[in-house]
Design a protein around this motif. Structure first.
Motif, PDB file in Angstrom:
ATOM      1  N   PRO A  88       0.935  -1.588   0.024  1.00 47.21           N
ATOM      2  CA  PRO A  88      -0.156  -0.028  -0.123  1.00 47.21           C
ATOM      3  C   PRO A  88       1.054   1.080  -0.232  1.00 47.21           C
ATOM      4  O   PRO A  88       2.146   1.065   0.032  1.00 47.21           O
ATOM      5  N   GLY A  89      -0.031   1.808   0.157  1.00 51.80           N
ATOM      6  CA  GLY A  89       1.204   3.260   0.366  1.00 51.80           C
ATOM      7  C   GLY A  89       0.481   4.376   0.198  1.00 51.80           C
ATOM      8  O   GLY A  89      -0.536   5.536  -0.664  1.00 51.80           O
ATOM      9  N   VAL A  90       0.760   5.658   0.867  1.00 52.77           N
ATOM     10  CA  VAL A  90       0.317   7.405   0.798  1.00 52.77           C
ATOM     11  C   VAL A  90       1.797   7.773   1.127  1.00 52.77           C
ATOM     12  O   VAL A  90       2.259   7.469   2.576  1.00 52.77           O
ATOM     13  N   GLY A  91       1.673   8.971   0.550  1.00 52.22           N
ATOM     14  CA  GLY A  91       3.366   9.352   0.749  1.00 52.22           C
ATOM     15  C   GLY A  91       4.103  10.357  -0.174  1.00 52.22           C
ATOM     16  O   GLY A  91       3.315  10.208  -1.431  1.00 52.22           O
ATOM     17  N   GLU A  92       4.676   9.730  -0.415  1.00 49.79           N
ATOM     18  CA  GLU A  92       6.169  10.855  -1.235  1.00 49.79           C
ATOM     19  C   GLU A  92       7.234   9.532  -2.239  1.00 49.79           C
ATOM     20  O   GLU A  92       7.991   9.020  -1.319  1.00 49.79           O
ATOM     21  N   ALA A  93       8.051   9.342  -3.340  1.00 51.04           N
ATOM     22  CA  ALA A  93       7.580   8.578  -3.673  1.00 51.04           C
ATOM     23  C   ALA A  93       9.725   8.382  -3.840  1.00 51.04           C
ATOM     24  O   ALA A  93      10.446   6.899  -3.233  1.00 51.04           O
ATOM     25  N   SER A  94      10.210   9.157  -3.478  1.00 52.78           N
ATOM     26  CA  SER A  94      11.267   8.994  -3.247  1.00 52.78           C
ATOM     27  C   SER A  94      11.942   8.894  -1.773  1.00 52.78           C
ATOM     28  O   SER A  94      12.921   7.823  -1.273  1.00 52.78           O
ATOM     29  N   THR A  95      11.302   9.510  -0.988  1.00 53.54           N
ATOM     30  CA  THR A  95      11.058   8.658   0.711  1.00 53.54           C
ATOM     31  C   THR A  95      10.967   7.588   0.671  1.00 53.54           C
ATOM     32  O   THR A  95      11.538   6.428   1.611  1.00 53.54           O
ATOM     33  N   ALA A  96      10.331   7.243   0.327  1.00 55.02           N
ATOM     34  CA  ALA A  96       9.972   5.570   0.570  1.00 55.02           C
ATOM     35  C   ALA A  96      11.068   4.651  -0.297  1.00 55.02           C
ATOM     36  O   ALA A  96      10.812   3.375  -0.098  1.00 55.02           O
ATOM     37  N   MET A  97      11.163   5.658  -1.464  1.00 56.35           N
ATOM     38  CA  MET A  97      11.858   4.569  -2.472  1.00 56.35           C
ATOM     39  C   MET A  97      13.691   4.562  -1.804  1.00 56.35           C
ATOM     40  O   MET A  97      14.203   3.625  -1.719  1.00 56.35           O
ATOM     41  N   THR A  98      14.176   5.258  -0.629  1.00 55.28           N
ATOM     42  CA  THR A  98      14.691   5.877   0.317  1.00 55.28           C
ATOM     43  C   THR A  98      14.752   4.577   1.618  1.00 55.28           C
ATOM     44  O   THR A  98      15.532   3.641   1.453  1.00 55.28           O
ATOM     45  N   TYR A  99      13.733   4.206   2.072  1.00 60.02           N
ATOM     46  CA  TYR A  99      13.622   3.547   2.601  1.00 60.02           C
ATOM     47  C   TYR A  99      13.047   1.688   2.220  1.00 60.02           C
ATOM     48  O   TYR A  99      13.585   1.453   3.257  1.00 60.02           O
ATOM     49  N   LEU A 100      13.105   1.732   0.800  1.00 60.55           N
ATOM     50  CA  LEU A 100      12.809  -0.007  -0.107  1.00 60.55           C
ATOM     51  C   LEU A 100      14.841   0.081   0.391  1.00 60.55           C
ATOM     52  O   LEU A 100      15.075  -1.440   0.746  1.00 60.55           O
ATOM     53  N   LYS A 101      14.712   0.496   0.017  1.00 58.00           N
ATOM     54  CA  LYS A 101      16.640   0.263  -0.639  1.00 58.00           C
ATOM     55  C   LYS A 101      17.289  -0.106   0.869  1.00 58.00           C
ATOM     56  O   LYS A 101      18.538  -0.828   0.309  1.00 58.00           O
ATOM     57  N   GLN A 102      17.148   0.465   2.060  1.00 58.38           N
ATOM     58  CA  GLN A 102      17.817   0.390   3.487  1.00 58.38           C
ATOM     59  C   GLN A 102      17.715  -1.206   3.318  1.00 58.38           C
ATOM     60  O   GLN A 102      18.575  -1.483   4.277  1.00 58.38           O
ATOM     61  N   ARG A 103      16.087  -1.217   3.282  1.00 60.14           N
ATOM     62  CA  ARG A 103      16.130  -3.415   3.819  1.00 60.14           C
ATOM     63  C   ARG A 103      15.986  -3.791   1.925  1.00 60.14           C
ATOM     64  O   ARG A 103      15.675  -5.244   3.022  1.00 60.14           O
ATOM     65  N   ASN A 104      16.723  -3.937   1.192  1.00 65.20           N
ATOM     66  CA  ASN A 104      16.734  -4.061   0.435  1.00 65.20           C
ATOM     67  C   ASN A 104      15.473  -4.845  -0.385  1.00 65.20           C
ATOM     68  O   ASN A 104      15.896  -5.304  -1.036  1.00 65.20           O
ATOM     69  N   LEU A 105      14.346  -4.163  -0.088  1.00 65.86           N
ATOM     70  CA  LEU A 105      13.446  -4.584  -0.314  1.00 65.86           C
ATOM     71  C   LEU A 105      13.238  -4.244  -2.208  1.00 65.86           C
ATOM     72  O   LEU A 105      12.503  -4.321  -3.004  1.00 65.86           O
ATOM     73  N   ASP A 106      14.034  -2.967  -2.398  1.00 64.81           N
ATOM     74  CA  ASP A 106      14.165  -2.879  -3.934  1.00 64.81           C
ATOM     75  C   ASP A 106      14.730  -4.092  -4.508  1.00 64.81           C
ATOM     76  O   ASP A 106      14.360  -4.293  -6.082  1.00 64.81           O
ATOM     77  N   LYS A 107      15.205  -4.764  -4.218  1.00 63.20           N
ATOM     78  CA  LYS A 107      15.956  -6.323  -5.272  1.00 63.20           C
ATOM     79  C   LYS A 107      14.897  -7.604  -4.791  1.00 63.20           C
ATOM     80  O   LYS A 107      14.511  -7.596  -5.751  1.00 63.20           O
ATOM     81  N   LEU A 108      14.311  -7.320  -3.660  1.00 69.06           N
ATOM     82  CA  LEU A 108      13.323  -8.289  -3.201  1.00 69.06           C
ATOM     83  C   LEU A 108      12.268  -8.291  -4.177  1.00 69.06           C
ATOM     84  O   LEU A 108      11.978  -9.468  -5.030  1.00 69.06           O
ATOM     85  N   ILE A 109      11.374  -7.535  -4.349  1.00 66.22           N
ATOM     86  CA  ILE A 109      10.059  -6.746  -4.484  1.00 66.22           C
ATOM     87  C   ILE A 109       9.818  -7.407  -5.904  1.00 66.22           C
ATOM     88  O   ILE A 109       9.301  -7.871  -6.498  1.00 66.22           O
ATOM     89  N   PRO A 110      10.238  -6.827  -6.919  1.00 63.55           N
ATOM     90  CA  PRO A 110      10.788  -7.108  -8.555  1.00 63.55           C
ATOM     91  C   PRO A 110      10.895  -9.219  -8.832  1.00 63.55           C
ATOM     92  O   PRO A 110      10.347  -9.794 -10.112  1.00 63.55           O
ATOM     93  N   GLU A 111      11.316  -9.352  -7.896  1.00 68.93           N
ATOM     94  CA  GLU A 111      10.911 -11.265  -7.836  1.00 68.93           C
ATOM     95  C   GLU A 111      10.596 -12.341  -7.488  1.00 68.93           C
ATOM     96  O   GLU A 111      10.149 -13.250  -7.568  1.00 68.93           O
ATOM     97  N   PHE A 112       9.860 -11.058  -6.288  1.00 66.10           N
ATOM     98  CA  PHE A 112       8.087 -11.802  -5.924  1.00 66.10           C
ATOM     99  C   PHE A 112       7.415 -12.772  -7.002  1.00 66.10           C
ATOM    100  O   PHE A 112       7.132 -11.986  -8.108  1.00 66.10           O
ATOM    101  N   LYS A 113       7.091 -14.306  -6.400  1.00 68.23           N
ATOM    102  CA  LYS A 113       6.387 -14.859  -7.404  1.00 68.23           C
ATOM    103  C   LYS A 113       4.754 -14.960  -6.943  1.00 68.23           C
ATOM    104  O   LYS A 113       3.710 -16.187  -7.804  1.00 68.23           O
ATOM    105  N   GLN A 114       4.834 -14.525  -5.969  1.00 68.79           N
ATOM    106  CA  GLN A 114       2.920 -15.142  -5.787  1.00 68.79           C
ATOM    107  C   GLN A 114       1.757 -14.034  -5.460  1.00 68.79           C
ATOM    108  O   GLN A 114       3.259 -12.624  -6.066  1.00 68.79           O
ATOM    109  N   PRO A 115       1.324 -12.864  -6.028  1.00 68.25           N
ATOM    110  CA  PRO A 115       0.077 -12.322  -6.449  1.00 68.25           C
ATOM    111  C   PRO A 115       0.539 -11.236  -5.599  1.00 68.25           C
ATOM    112  O   PRO A 115       0.894 -11.748  -3.951  1.00 68.25           O
ATOM    113  N   PHE A 116       1.255 -10.342  -5.814  1.00 70.68           N
ATOM    114  CA  PHE A 116       1.276  -9.311  -4.999  1.00 70.68           C
ATOM    115  C   PHE A 116       0.419  -8.203  -5.493  1.00 70.68           C
ATOM    116  O   PHE A 116      -0.062  -7.589  -7.166  1.00 70.68           O
ATOM    117  N   LEU A 117       0.335  -6.667  -5.078  1.00 67.23           N
ATOM    118  CA  LEU A 117      -0.502  -5.818  -5.673  1.00 67.23           C
ATOM    119  C   LEU A 117      -0.221  -4.773  -4.637  1.00 67.23           C
ATOM    120  O   LEU A 117       0.458  -4.619  -3.565  1.00 67.23           O
TER     121      LEU A 117
END
Length: 193
Positions: free
Chosen positions: A45-74
Motif C-alpha cells: 500500500p502507500g500514501v506518501g512521497e516516492a523518493s522517501t519511500a524508495m529510500t526506505y525500501l533500499k535501506q532494507r534491500n526490498l528494492d531488490k526483493l520485490i521485483p523477484e516475487f512470484k506470488q500474487p502481489f498488489l
C-alpha cells in the motif's frame, strides 16, 4: 492463507489491514524479507512521497526483493507508482516492475485528483463482478499513462491507468480500502487469485 502487507514509511498500512480484517483475513504488516517471501500474497500500500519511500525500501534491500516475487502481489496508490520504472515526483528511479514513467498531472485542474471517480475498460479477473463505470476513491497528483499493461482506466484531466498488471504483479491507483463495496470486491478477487 498468509497475507503480508509491506511496512515502509508510507502510511495507510493500518487501513488496508482493517479492510482485510472485514474480509476475515488477519494479515501481517512487516518489512522482514523472509516473512514477505513466505507469504501467499503480498500487498504494497502507500500514501506518501516516492523518493522517501524508495529510500526506505533500499535501506532494507526490498528494492531488490520485490521485483523477484512470484506470488500474487498488489500495489495500491503510491504502491502502483513505485512499481513503475521512474517517477517525476522528485525524479526518482523506482522498482522497474513496469517499464512505465509516472508523471505529474498538468496543472490545469485541481491537483491532487481527490475523490470518487469511475473506472472503465476493465480487463482482468481482478475486476470480476465489478461493473464498467463503478466508482472508486482516488487521491494522487501523479499518474501512470495508458499502456499495454493497463487493465482499467480512469479519466481526470486526461485518461490514465487506474490499474495495471504484469504477470503476478497487479496495481491499482485508487484506494481499494476506501472504495466501499467495489474496493472490497476487488480485494476479495485479489485474495482468491
Amino acid at each position: 492463507m498468509k497475507i503480508a502487507i509491506i511496512k515502509y514509511n508510507a502510511g495507510n498500512t493500518q487501513s488496508v489491514s482493517y479492510a482485510l480484517n472485514r474480509l476475515g483475513v488477519d494479515p501481517i504488516i512487516t518489512d522482514e524479507p523472509e516473512l514477505l517471501k513466505a507469504a501467499d500474497k503480498v500487498i504494497f500500500p502507500g500514501v506518501g512521497e516516492a523518493s522517501t519511500a524508495m529510500t526506505y525500501l533500499k535501506q532494507r534491500n526490498l528494492d531488490k526483493l520485490i521485483p523477484e516475487f512470484k506470488q500474487p502481489f498488489l500495489g495500491i496508490c503510491l504502491g502502483l507508482q513505485l512499481m513503475c520504472q521512474h517517477s517525476e515526483e522528485n525524479d526518482v528511479e523506482c522498482l522497474k516492475v513496469f517499464p512505465m514513467t509516472v508523471k505529474r498531472f498538468p496543472p490545469k485542474d485541481k491537483v491532487p485528483h481527490m475523490g470518487w471517480n469511475s473506472i472503465t475498460n476493465l480487463k482482468d479477473p481482478l475486476f470480476n463482478g465489478v461493473n464498467e463505470g463503478e466508482f472508486v476513491y482516488f487521491v494522487h497528483s501523479y499518474y501512470a499513462e495508458l499502456s499495454d499493461y493497463t487493465i482499467a482506466q480512469s479519466d481526470y484531466i486526461l485518461p490514465f491507468s487506474a490499474s495495471i498488471r504484469k504477470d503476478n504483479f497487479y496495481a491499482v491507483q485508487f484506494h481499494t480500502e476506501k472504495s466501499g463495496k467495489t474496493g472490497e470486491k476487488i480485494l476479495k478477487n485479489f485474495l482468491s487469485l
